[in-house]
Design an enzyme around this catalytic site. Structure first.
Site, PDB file in Angstrom:
ATOM      1  N   HIS A 359       0.828  -1.206   0.000  1.00 53.10           N
ATOM      2  CA  HIS A 359       0.000   0.000   0.000  1.00 53.10           C
ATOM      3  C   HIS A 359       0.862   1.256   0.000  1.00 53.10           C
ATOM      4  CE1 HIS A 359      -3.512   2.426   0.589  1.00 53.10           C
ATOM      5  NE2 HIS A 359      -3.033   2.961   1.687  1.00 53.10           N
ATOM      6  N   ARG A 466      -9.146   6.529  -2.867  1.00 52.42           N
ATOM      7  CA  ARG A 466      -8.942   5.659  -1.710  1.00 52.42           C
ATOM      8  C   ARG A 466      -9.383   6.397  -0.444  1.00 52.42           C
ATOM      9  NH1 ARG A 466      -4.122   5.185  -4.811  1.00 52.42           N
ATOM     10  NH2 ARG A 466      -3.897   3.121  -5.774  1.00 52.42           N
ATOM     11  N   ARG A 502     -14.099   4.594  -3.422  1.00 54.28           N
ATOM     12  CA  ARG A 502     -14.164   3.253  -2.844  1.00 54.28           C
ATOM     13  C   ARG A 502     -14.472   3.361  -1.357  1.00 54.28           C
ATOM     14  NH1 ARG A 502      -8.827  -0.241  -3.349  1.00 54.28           N
ATOM     15  NH2 ARG A 502      -8.087   1.259  -1.798  1.00 54.28           N
ATOM     16  N   GLU A 600     -11.545  -8.327  -7.384  1.00 53.25           N
ATOM     17  CA  GLU A 600     -10.161  -8.492  -6.907  1.00 53.25           C
ATOM     18  C   GLU A 600      -9.917  -9.814  -6.200  1.00 53.25           C
ATOM     19  OE1 GLU A 600      -9.227  -5.245  -4.256  1.00 53.25           O
ATOM     20  OE2 GLU A 600     -11.305  -5.106  -3.590  1.00 53.25           O
ATOM     21  N   ASN A 623      -4.099  -5.430  -8.488  1.00 57.39           N
ATOM     22  CA  ASN A 623      -3.065  -5.724  -7.484  1.00 57.39           C
ATOM     23  C   ASN A 623      -3.457  -6.926  -6.632  1.00 57.39           C
ATOM     24  OD1 ASN A 623      -1.989  -3.345  -8.467  1.00 57.39           O
ATOM     25  ND2 ASN A 623      -2.768  -2.116  -6.767  1.00 57.39           N
ATOM     26  N   ASP A 624      -4.620  -6.850  -6.003  1.00 58.05           N
ATOM     27  CA  ASP A 624      -5.062  -7.960  -5.165  1.00 58.05           C
ATOM     28  C   ASP A 624      -5.445  -9.176  -6.003  1.00 58.05           C
ATOM     29  OD1 ASP A 624      -4.735  -7.326  -2.468  1.00 58.05           O
ATOM     30  OD2 ASP A 624      -6.503  -6.047  -2.448  1.00 58.05           O
ATOM     31  N   ARG A 634       1.979  -9.887  -1.706  1.00 57.90           N
ATOM     32  CA  ARG A 634       2.677  -8.790  -2.371  1.00 57.90           C
ATOM     33  C   ARG A 634       3.511  -7.937  -1.421  1.00 57.90           C
ATOM     34  NH1 ARG A 634      -1.125  -4.041  -2.956  1.00 57.90           N
ATOM     35  NH2 ARG A 634      -3.066  -4.545  -1.890  1.00 57.90           N
ATOM     36  N   CYS A 671      -8.507  -0.425 -12.168  1.00 56.12           N
ATOM     37  CA  CYS A 671      -7.877   0.632 -11.375  1.00 56.12           C
ATOM     38  C   CYS A 671      -6.643   0.135 -10.633  1.00 56.12           C
ATOM     39  CB  CYS A 671      -8.868   1.227 -10.374  1.00 56.12           C
ATOM     40  SG  CYS A 671      -9.557   0.026  -9.224  1.00 56.12           S
TER      41      CYS A 671
END
Length: 754
Positions: A359, A466, A502, A600, A623-624, A634, A671
């Site tokens: 993050h 975010r 989000r 995700e 990403n996830d 990650r 995204c």
């Protein structure tokens, strides 16, 4: 043997430099295995393996005996990458005699490789004069020992390259992974959570008398705390249990811990570091004892250590100075740590833990701050105040760089600035291919600083705001009104363009300091929508704040994270409708915003059609999704190389989501960080994604590449790579295509070789 193994590792962990660590290894392993010789050979310059420590061979041979891979028995262990166990070493064809060692007396030989991250760091050897083959138990013990010590030696080896503050500094290079691209040249500031005994940065004190007085003041404060605690618990504890508090007070006396720390301060070491060094040494001594009662005292020492350190650090925190070119370094950097540094002074980040998709790395990319993650061998506690270069392209950190290296990197940074200026001319041009196919480029944001940067680069909307970032930067949950003000600023700044907000996505690698979530496996635990559905009061306040903030603007979309089932979506929708109707009843003139789901987790990929039928849009969080599809954490630097966004399984999942979403007539965007990779953007466009959302830094690069090709070229490339079997082949084919179209310099503007 298990007890021996544990105590040796604990002693080595406590060693402050490489020579001391090696001396402990050879001494303790020799004693544990009851052999006559134990030696350690480590990889040195030119990949030769050098005798670095021994107990049993002649000491003058240390540093003198060198073997190339394949040379001698040690070299044979290196090339085979497995143990060599011989009862008569001299009769082996690979045997090589070194007179300076005096090893002709020893017949039996057992050598095992020390391997770290698939690299042979060295060889651990035991020898004995008696001609016999070491048994399976001996071999197993030495193999286990080398595996346990590999990481310790790698770290100690890196630490050993760092000379003490005040001595002649030597340039050193530490490898990590790229977190955010770019070059930063500055001065390091080491940060650590309060009362982390292992994370205290080394510092010298200029005024020894003042430091001693400060230390005694902190000790007195802890003494008062302990006495107060003992008084409060007096009626609830028996006499034996109350004696623990007396033991704590005794340990603080000048004749005990306090005296040892005072001695170190008189030598010029700052109080926090001196205290942590003494406590860790005592803790390790207790932890290594065989008596269970004494071993438990390690916990008491650690508890006392943290109590005192909290006072020592709190006093120091208030006077922390950030230079104009601050490079923030820590074991595990957090968003709140970034927030403490004045924005105009932060130029680079280095985190020992985490990966390029942590993050904090995502935040760094959004802020345009060069970052290196996963620098696991960096001796960060010894880095405070040192000149540092951060190479965010190659994932390298240089401490105490030479004049020549500084000059080299300054030239690179200047070339980078010129390239960015060239791309700024694209700001007002549409993102469309040569054959006029239009692809909207949106941005991911989280801080108000992102707004200006995004608009300057021609963003057409926000694909991901975010909302957890304002939560992360506070010491409590923000109120509904505080949230409304923050959200209104974002919505107004981008109006009339769409802003996708989000809902709170905490858990995993995003922990709120005032709402800790302690789990063994946080990425498979309580995170995202699971947290907010369990706490509807948090969710409802946030939804109300969002909808109120959009009044009169109507450019809001709400995005739900970590949805893994239709039932979770339905529960979330019910709460959103409830919040909306409450606002209508309260007299607010608001509209229900479009609702979307983040794809995700693998479960959502295979239910994308059903989810799309119940919402207004889908947005892939690559990403996830990549993390869960490949079972790769990650944040784990050890497996960072296996986190492959171009893995064929990931590409097939991305294609399936967009296909299923379009069957239900909804827009599908992405995204995740993949959208900001110019090469990946070509594939995503060919797959049919309606919107790409990325950090503002990458937007001009993506636009430049899209404008240099036509849609048919992208579709041909996609058709080719979907038949490839691994990520390396996919990346190579994309690079080849970029080279053919002449835009590879935009993707990789600089070839850095330093």
């Amino acid at each position: 043997m298990l007890n021996s193994l544990r105590s040796i590792v604990q002693e080595v962990n406590a060693a402050r430099d490489l020579p001391k660590a090696l001396a402990i290894i050879v001494s303790r392993v020799k004693r544990a295995m009851q052999t006559q010789v134990c030696s350690v050979y480590l990889r040195g310059p030119n990949d030769e393996f050098v005798l670095m420590a021994t107990e049993g061979l002649q000491q003058q041979a240390v540093g003198q005996v060198r073997m190339a891979p394949g040379q001698g028995l040690v070299g044979r262990v290196v090339t085979r990458e497995e143990p060599v166990n011989l009862e008569d070493a001299e009769s082996h064809p690979a045997y090589q005699y070194f007179p300076e060692t005096g090893e002709e007396r020893f017949s039996s030989f057992l050598g095992v490789p020390i391997i770290h991250h698939r690299q042979v760091l060295g060889v651990l050897v035991v020898q004995q004069s008696e001609r016999r083959r070491f048994d399976e138990g001996d071999e197993a013990f030495l193999v286990t020992m080398s595996a346990q010590l590999a990481g310790v030696i790698a770290h100690a080896e890196a630490t050993g390259t760092m000379v003490a503050v005040g001595a002649a500094a030597e340039q050193a290079r530490f490898a990590g992974v790229s977190g955010a691209p770019g070059i930063a040249i500055g001065e390091s500031v080491v940060v650590a959570p309060l009362a982390d005994l292992k994370g205290v940065p080394y510092q010298q004190c200029d005024d020894i008398a003042a430091e001693l007085e400060f230390f005694q003041r902190c000790l007195n404060a802890v003494r008062d705390d302990i006495r107060d605690l003992g008084t409060q618990l007096e009626e609830r504890l028996n006499r034996e249990e109350r004696a623990l508090f007396d033991a704590y007070l005794a340990m603080l006396d000048d004749a005990a811990l306090g005296g040892e720390v005072t001695a170190k301060i008189r030598e010029g070491t700052c109080a926090p570091y001196a205290w942590s060094e003494v406590i860790l040494e005592h803790e390790n001594n207790f932890a290594g004892m065989h008596d269970a009662y004494l071993r438990e005292r390690a916990t008491d020492v650690r508890d006392l250590g943290r109590r005192v350190l909290a006072y020592l650090q709190e006093s120091n925190q208030s006077c922390k100075i950030y230079p104009d070119n601050t490079i923030l370094i820590g074991d595990e950097l957090t968003a709140s740590m970034l927030g403490e540094v004045p924005e105009d002074k932060l130029v680079g980040l280095v985190s020992v833990q985490g990966s390029g998709n942590s993050h904090v790395a995502i935040l760094a990319r959004a802020m345009g701050i060069p970052t290196v993650m996963g620098a696991v061998d960096l001796p960060y506690t010894r880095m405070d105040g040192r000149p540092v270069i951060v190479d965010g392209y190659k994932g390298a950190v240089y401490s105490d760089p030479s004049k020549q290296l500084r000059k080299h990197y300054r030239a690179i940074a200047e070339e980078e600035r010129e390239l960015v200026k060239g791309l700024e001319a694209l700001k007002d041009l549409p993102c469309e291919t040569l054959d006029k196919y239009r692809l909207p480029l949106w941005v991911n944001t989280g801080l108000m600083a992102d707004v200006v940067r995004s608009l300057e680069r021609g963003a057409e909307g926000v694909g991901l705001y975010r909302t957890e970032v304002p939560f992360l930067l506070r010491d409590r949950f923000p109120s509904e009104e505080e949230q409304r003000i923050i959200y209104r600023e974002q919505l107004e700044a981008f109006a009339p363009h769409t802003v996708t907000m989000r809902t709170l996505d905490i858990g995993g690698d995003k922990a709120l300091p005032y709402f800790p979530i302690e789990e063994d496996n946080p990425f498979l635990g309580w995170r995202g929508i699971r947290v907010t559905l369990d706490h509807p009061e948090i969710f409802l306040a946030q939804i109300r704040a969002m909808i109120k903030a959009s009044s009169g603007l109507d450019n809001l979309r709400i995005l739900l994270p970590m949805i893994s089932s239709v039932s979770e979506l339905e529960q979330s929708k019910a709460l959103i409708y409830r919040a909306y109707h409450e606002l209508l009843e309260e007299g607010y003139e608001v509209h229900l915003p479009p609702l979307g789901v983040m794809i995700e987790v693998p479960a959502a990929v295979y239910q994308a059609r059903e989810l799309a039928a119940r919402v207004d849009f889908l947005s892939v969080g690559s990403n996830d999704l990549t993390q869960y599809l490949l079972a790769v954490d990650r944040n784990n630097a050890r497996v960072a190389g296996q986190y492959q966004a171009f893995h064929p399984a990931v590409l097939r999942a991305l294609q399936q989501v967009v296909n299923d979403g379009h069957t239900q007539g909804v827009s599908v965007g992405i995204c995740g960080e993949l959208a900001g990779d110019p090469g990946a953007a070509i594939l995503l466009m060919a797959m049919g994604y309606d919107v790409l959302s990325m950090n503002a830094t990458n937007l001009p690069k993506v636009k430049s590449v899209i404008r240099a090709i036509n849609l048919e070229q992208a579709e041909v490339l996609l058709e080719e790579v979907m038949h490839l079997v691994d990520a390396e082949q996919v990346r190579a084919r994309i690079d080849q295509m970029l080279l053919e179209t002449g835009v590879n310099r935009v993707v990789r503007p600089l070839e850095i070789d330093a």
